[in-house]
Motif scaffolding. Structure first.
Motif, mmCIF file in Angstrom:
data_model
loop_
_atom_site.group_PDB
_atom_site.id
_atom_site.type_symbol
_atom_site.label_atom_id
_atom_site.label_comp_id
_atom_site.label_asym_id
_atom_site.label_seq_id
_atom_site.Cartn_x
_atom_site.Cartn_y
_atom_site.Cartn_z
ATOM 1 N N PHE A 97 5.784 0.795 -4.460
ATOM 2 C CA PHE A 97 5.718 -0.045 -5.646
ATOM 3 C C PHE A 97 7.089 -0.672 -5.855
ATOM 4 N N ASN A 131 6.847 5.483 -15.169
ATOM 5 C CA ASN A 131 6.172 6.790 -15.279
ATOM 6 C C ASN A 131 4.732 6.725 -14.794
ATOM 7 N N ALA A 132 4.074 5.599 -15.006
ATOM 8 C CA ALA A 132 2.701 5.448 -14.523
ATOM 9 C C ALA A 132 2.656 5.485 -12.996
ATOM 10 N N GLN A 133 3.629 4.851 -12.361
ATOM 11 C CA GLN A 133 3.674 4.881 -10.902
ATOM 12 C C GLN A 133 4.025 6.272 -10.371
ATOM 13 N N LYS A 134 4.894 6.958 -11.072
ATOM 14 C CA LYS A 134 5.266 8.322 -10.680
ATOM 15 C C LYS A 134 4.047 9.244 -10.728
ATOM 16 N N LYS A 135 3.214 9.089 -11.765
ATOM 17 C CA LYS A 135 2.019 9.929 -11.897
ATOM 18 C C LYS A 135 1.053 9.721 -10.741
ATOM 19 N N GLU A 136 1.065 8.508 -10.190
ATOM 20 C CA GLU A 136 0.197 8.216 -9.054
ATOM 21 C C GLU A 136 0.867 8.575 -7.724
ATOM 22 N N ASN A 137 2.047 9.223 -7.806
ATOM 23 C CA ASN A 137 2.806 9.631 -6.616
ATOM 24 C C ASN A 137 3.156 8.437 -5.710
ATOM 25 N N LYS A 138 3.392 7.310 -6.346
ATOM 26 C CA LYS A 138 3.782 6.117 -5.588
ATOM 27 C C LYS A 138 5.277 6.154 -5.277
ATOM 28 N N ASN A 173 0.805 -1.226 0.000
ATOM 29 C CA ASN A 173 0.000 0.000 0.000
ATOM 30 C C ASN A 173 0.834 1.271 0.000
#
Length: 462
Positions: free
Chosen positions: A53, A80-87, A50
């Motif tokens: 990532f 980049n997808a994880q970065k956009k979600e601020n993970k 939670n």
């Protein structure tokens, strides 16, 4: 497999590190057994799923640049997808054990050379990097990539519980007794007992013969698994050996004293006797004895979990085995190589050498060695997570140990079978194996078998 409280405690530390790190943080996870590594990886992912990532980096002999792998990762769509979600992102690096095998023109590891040369470039990776490695890789990193290693935050070290896998029989040296089955051993036992009785009744005392007969009776008890009874015969054998002044015999007796104490769980005392035996063998130039004592010292230190000393003694034993040659020496060499690779976490190479040792044992009719190598193969496959194959080898090993009356290794196979069945979720079979092993452990007074079985039966039934 079930993780212990010690495993979970270290994983809590690892979870904390992943949660609080905001920039470049380098840590190592040293774990030799793939089955344990898999369990640890699954658990840590569940703990942080939670918050963090986990991005996997896979290296191999054809992919030796970790920094290039990381650069490719931070340019990927997944990243980049994880970065956009601020993970929060952390990199788990697998396969460095394989990558470091590739050598550069100077004979060093190409992967480790790149780690050192490009260390500064890791500063551009503002994430936690966890490198999963075995003991052999850690040793190489300490030698060839000290600059990179100095940047580590910590090393998380994980071991299978020392008593989880019971190791198989030690090397008894050159004795025909180890080639006999249960019935033949019992016949020899009656024969030597009768000889001792007849000589004593007639008032004859031949120190050399009395030493030999007591020694053989002790070996028979040891081969059957009764180490406590064996010690009494070895004490008598030593008493008569000292009268005759036979140093070769004295060295051999010290060696089997060591085996008996090792079987009784008194490993430090076993080491003392192996060392005394080794001193005498070297003094009189007995290469065969020297190799046997070195091999048994390696096995003793493996029981204590001291990997570096284990490898040191096995490597010395290997040199002796190569000097002596012969079929048996060749089998010993393969077995020692298997033990060395196993201690380093290189299970595939361990298996390769155990299989070669198994072939030699079968060729020369060494049933006891055959059973031991089957057990070591079972343990190696267990460590690789191939539990069904581990069961197959231990079941074959049990058949042999029962045929030759080797109670200790029958108990060892049953312990390891119980562990395998428990990991397969076959609890009834696991309990059956542990209960049978416990009966044997109590019969032969083997504390390793007794403690392990009692602890696991209590855990299963609670």
């Amino acid at each position: 497999m079930e993780l212990t409280s010690a495993h979970l405690s270290k994983l809590d530390e690892m979870s904390t590190l992943l949660s609080i790190s905001d920039d470049l943080t380098i840590a190592f996870v040293r774990c030799n057994e793939p089955v344990l590594r898999h369990a640890l990886d699954n658990e840590i992912r569940q703990q942080v799923e939670n918050e963090v990532f986990i991005y996997d980096i896979r290296m191999d002999i054809n992919s030796t640049s970790l920094i290039q792998n990381l650069r490719d990762a931070v340019q990927s769509d997944l990243y980049n997808a994880q970065k956009k979600e601020n993970k929060k992102i952390a990199f788990f690096v697998f396969g460095l054990d394989d990558a470091i095998e590739k050598k550069n023109p100077d004979g060093g590891s190409e992967a480790l050379l790149l780690l050192n040369m490009m260390r500064e470039e890791f500063l551009d990776i503002n994430h936690t990097i966890i490198l999963w490695i075995n003991s052999a890789s850690l040793s190489l990193i300490l030698k060839e990539a000290q600059d990179f290693f100095s940047w580590r935050t910590t090393v998380f070290e994980f071991e299978l519980e020392k008593k989880e896998l019971i190791k198989m029989v030690a090397d008894f040296g050159e004795t025909d007794l180890q080639f006999l089955d249960k019935e033949e051993l019992e016949e020899r036992q009656d024969y030597y007992t009768r000889l001792l009785k007849e000589f004593k009744e007639k008032g004859f005392e031949d120190a050399s013969k009395f030493s030999d007969w007591n020694y053989n009776l002790g070996i028979i008890k040891l081969l059957m698994g009764y180490a406590d009874e064996a010690l009494k015969y070895f004490e008598e054998s030593l008493r008569f050996s000292e009268k005759s002044g036979d140093k070769t015999k004295t060295s051999n007796i010290f060696g089997v004293f060591g085996m008996a104490y090792s079987h009784l769980g008194q490993v430090e005392k076993a080491i003392e006797y192996y060392e005394m035996a080794l001193v005498i063998s070297r003094e009189i130039g007995d290469k065969q004895g020297e190799g046997t004592h070195l091999e048994n010292l390696g096995l003793a230190y493996s029981h204590l979990g001291q990997v570096e000393k284990t490898i040191e003694f096995y490597e010395k034993a290997l040199v002796i085995a190569e000097e002596i040659g012969g079929r048996r020496g060749k089998g010993v060499r393969f077995g020692d190589l298997g033990n060395t690779y196993s201690s380093q976490g290189k299970m595939e190479k361990a298996i390769e050498n155990y299989e070669k040792a198994l072939v030699v044992s079968r060729d020369i009719g060494d049933r006891r060695g055959e059973g031991a190598h089957l057990g070591n193969l079972g343990n190696a496959y267990f460590n690789l997570g191939q539990i069904e194959k581990a069961v197959e080898y231990h079941e074959k090993g049990i058949v042999i140990t029962r045929e030759i009356g080797d109670r200790r290794n029958e108990g060892a196979h049953l312990v390891n079978l119980g562990l395998a069945y428990r990991n397969l979720g076959q609890v009834k079979k696991a309990i059956e194996c542990y209960e049978k092993a416990l009966d044997i452990g109590k019969e032969i007074m083997d504390p390793r078998i007794i403690n392990f079985c009692e602890k696991n039966l209590k855990s299963i039934k609670s």
